[in-house]
Design an enzyme around this catalytic site. Structure first.
Site, PDB file in Angstrom:
ATOM      1  N   LYS A   1     -87.486  12.585 -26.438  1.00  0.00           N
ATOM      2  CA  LYS A   1     -86.399  11.399 -27.079  1.00  0.00           C
ATOM      3  C   LYS A   1     -87.205  11.713 -28.875  1.00  0.00           C
ATOM      4  CE  LYS A   1     -83.881   9.795 -23.531  1.00  0.00           C
ATOM      5  NZ  LYS A   1     -82.301  10.234 -23.845  1.00  0.00           N
TER       6      LYS A   1
ATOM      7  N   SER B   1     -80.613   8.313 -27.558  1.00  0.00           N
ATOM      8  CA  SER B   1     -82.169   8.455 -27.538  1.00  0.00           C
ATOM      9  C   SER B   1     -82.747   7.090 -26.979  1.00  0.00           C
ATOM     10  CB  SER B   1     -82.751   8.573 -29.275  1.00  0.00           C
ATOM     11  OG  SER B   1     -83.998   8.415 -28.964  1.00  0.00           O
TER      12      SER B   1
ATOM     13  N   SER C   1     -72.161   8.747 -13.700  1.00  0.00           N
ATOM     14  CA  SER C   1     -72.192   8.438 -12.683  1.00  0.00           C
ATOM     15  C   SER C   1     -73.315   6.674 -12.546  1.00  0.00           C
ATOM     16  CB  SER C   1     -72.910   9.234 -11.509  1.00  0.00           C
ATOM     17  OG  SER C   1     -74.057   9.920 -11.936  1.00  0.00           O
TER      18      SER C   1
ATOM     19  N   TYR D   1     -92.151  11.562 -21.697  1.00  0.00           N
ATOM     20  CA  TYR D   1     -90.659  10.915 -22.370  1.00  0.00           C
ATOM     21  C   TYR D   1     -90.128  11.273 -23.952  1.00  0.00           C
ATOM     22  CZ  TYR D   1     -86.501   7.710 -21.711  1.00  0.00           C
ATOM     23  OH  TYR D   1     -85.641   7.679 -21.499  1.00  0.00           O
TER      24      TYR D   1
HETATM   25  N1  NAP Z   1     -82.712   2.351 -19.218  1.00  0.00           N
HETATM   26  C1  NAP Z   1     -83.633   2.263 -20.303  1.00  0.00           C
HETATM   27  O1  NAP Z   1     -84.005   1.307 -19.983  1.00  0.00           O
HETATM   28  C2  NAP Z   1     -82.922   3.077 -21.297  1.00  0.00           C
HETATM   29  C3  NAP Z   1     -83.154   3.046 -22.082  1.00  0.00           C
HETATM   30  C4  NAP Z   1     -83.293   3.526 -23.458  1.00  0.00           C
HETATM   31  C5  NAP Z   1     -82.860   5.001 -22.444  1.00  0.00           C
HETATM   32  N2  NAP Z   1     -81.954   5.078 -21.613  1.00  0.00           N
HETATM   33  C6  NAP Z   1     -81.534   6.637 -21.271  1.00  0.00           C
HETATM   34  O2  NAP Z   1     -79.942   6.563 -21.454  1.00  0.00           O
HETATM   35  C7  NAP Z   1     -79.584   7.319 -21.101  1.00  0.00           C
HETATM   36  C8  NAP Z   1     -79.053   7.204 -19.576  1.00  0.00           C
HETATM   37  O3  NAP Z   1     -79.883   6.346 -18.403  1.00  0.00           O
HETATM   38  P1  NAP Z   1     -79.596   5.312 -18.165  1.00  0.00           P
HETATM   39  O4  NAP Z   1     -80.885   4.249 -17.830  1.00  0.00           O
HETATM   40  O5  NAP Z   1     -78.560   4.913 -18.174  1.00  0.00           O
HETATM   41  O6  NAP Z   1     -79.564   5.812 -16.239  1.00  0.00           O
HETATM   42  P2  NAP Z   1     -78.954   5.794 -15.239  1.00  0.00           P
HETATM   43  O7  NAP Z   1     -78.470   5.204 -14.412  1.00  0.00           O
HETATM   44  O8  NAP Z   1     -80.376   6.530 -14.051  1.00  0.00           O
HETATM   45  O9  NAP Z   1     -78.178   7.253 -15.196  1.00  0.00           O
HETATM   46  C9  NAP Z   1     -78.296   8.263 -15.573  1.00  0.00           C
HETATM   47  C10 NAP Z   1     -76.957   9.268 -15.595  1.00  0.00           C
HETATM   48  O10 NAP Z   1     -77.738  10.566 -15.712  1.00  0.00           O
HETATM   49  C11 NAP Z   1     -77.292  11.751 -14.765  1.00  0.00           C
HETATM   50  N3  NAP Z   1     -77.991  13.017 -14.685  1.00  0.00           N
HETATM   51  C12 NAP Z   1     -79.551  13.013 -14.769  1.00  0.00           C
HETATM   52  N4  NAP Z   1     -79.631  14.535 -15.314  1.00  0.00           N
HETATM   53  C13 NAP Z   1     -78.574  14.675 -14.749  1.00  0.00           C
HETATM   54  C14 NAP Z   1     -78.201  16.607 -14.872  1.00  0.00           C
HETATM   55  N5  NAP Z   1     -79.418  17.462 -14.269  1.00  0.00           N
HETATM   56  N6  NAP Z   1     -77.267  17.080 -15.552  1.00  0.00           N
HETATM   57  C15 NAP Z   1     -75.959  16.171 -15.609  1.00  0.00           C
HETATM   58  N7  NAP Z   1     -76.063  14.726 -14.990  1.00  0.00           N
HETATM   59  C16 NAP Z   1     -77.557  13.936 -15.383  1.00  0.00           C
HETATM   60  C17 NAP Z   1     -77.579  10.895 -13.839  1.00  0.00           C
HETATM   61  O11 NAP Z   1     -76.299  11.652 -13.126  1.00  0.00           O
HETATM   62  P3  NAP Z   1     -76.571  12.090 -11.540  1.00  0.00           P
HETATM   63  O12 NAP Z   1     -77.947  12.209 -11.082  1.00  0.00           O
HETATM   64  O13 NAP Z   1     -75.509  12.085 -10.317  1.00  0.00           O
HETATM   65  O14 NAP Z   1     -76.323  13.870 -12.541  1.00  0.00           O
HETATM   66  C18 NAP Z   1     -76.682   9.342 -14.211  1.00  0.00           C
HETATM   67  O15 NAP Z   1     -75.419   9.120 -14.478  1.00  0.00           O
HETATM   68  C19 NAP Z   1     -80.684   8.250 -20.768  1.00  0.00           C
HETATM   69  O16 NAP Z   1     -80.899   8.915 -21.211  1.00  0.00           O
HETATM   70  C20 NAP Z   1     -81.771   7.658 -20.495  1.00  0.00           C
HETATM   71  O17 NAP Z   1     -82.902   8.113 -21.150  1.00  0.00           O
HETATM   72  C21 NAP Z   1     -82.348   4.617 -21.286  1.00  0.00           C
END
Ligand code: NAP
Length: 273
Positions: free
Chosen positions: A150, A132, A12, A146
């Site tokens: 990871k 991760s 989403s 956090y």
């Molecule tokens: N952006 C960064 O800087 C960064 C860096 C390193 C790693 N990551 C990792 O990348 C991944 C994606 O994050 P993003 O950066 O794209 O953040 P984001 O835009 O906040 O997206 C996170 C997604 O996870 C979903 N989510 C959260 N809780 C959930 C649950 N209980 N069940 C199902 N879906 C759930 C949310 O959907 P709903 O809320 O609609 O359920 C949303 O679609 C995560 O694992 C994050 O830890 C991000």
């Protein structure tokens, strides 16, 4: 040959959403899963399928996976991307508060994999891509919980790779640095719920502007999407993809410098000295 079927959790927003849209463009059958089904309209209008799924619920994950099998008969790739960041100091953070994050980042990844793997084993092929982070490899002050979630994803992914390789299933890990998604907004919302405590509050006060600035200048998610797609498409993908200058640099620095030098550099960079 039939089209490849992909399940992406956390579709989403952010990495999950952009990966879903890119894979739809490439002709994959894409199922995007998340709790906020109303945020997956674009995914549906471009030809994908949206599933309301909470990765912390067995019932919800089982129903989602069953639906895909019923409709497509197979799942060729799973991207375990759902996750969020909640930060806090080890001394003053409520353990139950952090359990919620482990329930999504760690047990969510395991739970969805457990429902999908029997189908991939039967097929004799498949790819699993687990999100991760750079903090799956390094840990810093205030990000310990956090980072622990990871690190757990990394350990479980390494084990899974060794366990399921014999069934023709690839497992890859993606280790992004900071990228512009919905991630920082969720972190800042989570920060409103924690109590740093008197001794740590000044450190938190100087961390927040640093964090906001880092995300204001963060790159857009294309390189992460590219890495996820490469992990899905290669017959022999890399076991891990570090993505972003900060991720590559941070992981390399940690390997080259001793712990104390690394600590000092990180505390300085994060305005926590
Ligand atoms: N952006 C960064 O800087 C960064 C860096 C390193 C790693 N990551 C990792 O990348 C991944 C994606 O994050 P993003 O950066 O794209 O953040 P984001 O835009 O906040 O997206 C996170 C997604 O996870 C979903 N989510 C959260 N809780 C959930 C649950 N209980 N069940 C199902 N879906 C759930 C949310 O959907 P709903 O809320 O609609 O359920 C949303 O679609 C995560 O694992 C994050 O830890 C991000």
């Amino acid at each position: 040959m039939s089209k490849k079927v992909v399940l992406i959790t956390g579709a989403s927003s952010g990495f999950g959403k952009f990966t879903a849209l890119e894979l739809i463009k490439k002709g994959y059958v894409v199922y995007g899963a998340a709790r906020r089904i109303e945020h997956m309209k674009e995914l549906e209008t471009t030809g994908g399928f949206a599933i309301k799924m909470d990765v912390t619920s067995d019932e919800s994950v089982e129903a989602g996976v069953q639906q895909i099998i019923k409709e497509q008969g197979q799942i060729d790739a799973l991207v375990n991307n759902a996750g969020f960041g909640s930060y806090g100091f080890v001394e003053t953070t409520n353990i139950d508060h952090m359990k919620r994050m482990f329930e999504v980042n760690v047990w969510g990844t395991v739970r969805v994999s457990q429902y999908v793997l029997p189908h991939m084993r039967k097929q004799g092929k498949g790819s699993i891509v687990n999100l991760s982070s750079i903090v799956g490899k390094v840990s810093t002050a205030f990000l310990g919980f956090y980072a622990a979630s990871k690190h757990a994803v990394e350990a479980l992914s390494d084990a899974m790779r060794q366990e399921v390789g014999r069934f023709g299933i690839n497992v890859s890990i993606i280790e992004p640095g900071a990228f512009s998604t919905g991630f920082d907004g969720v972190v800042l919302d989570e920060l409103k719920l924690i109590k740093a405590g008197e001794a740590y509050q000044p450190i938190l006060d100087s961390f927040i502007p640093y964090f906001k600035k880092m995300y204001e200048n963060a790159p857009t998610p294309e390189p992460v999407v590219k890495a996820i797609i490469s992990a899905i498409e290669k017959s022999k993908p890399k076991t891990r993809y570090s993505v972003g200058v900060d991720a590559k640099g941070g992981i390399m620095m940690k390997g080259m410098l001793g712990d104390r030098t690394f600590d000092n550099i990180m505390l300085g960079q994060m305005k926590m000295k």
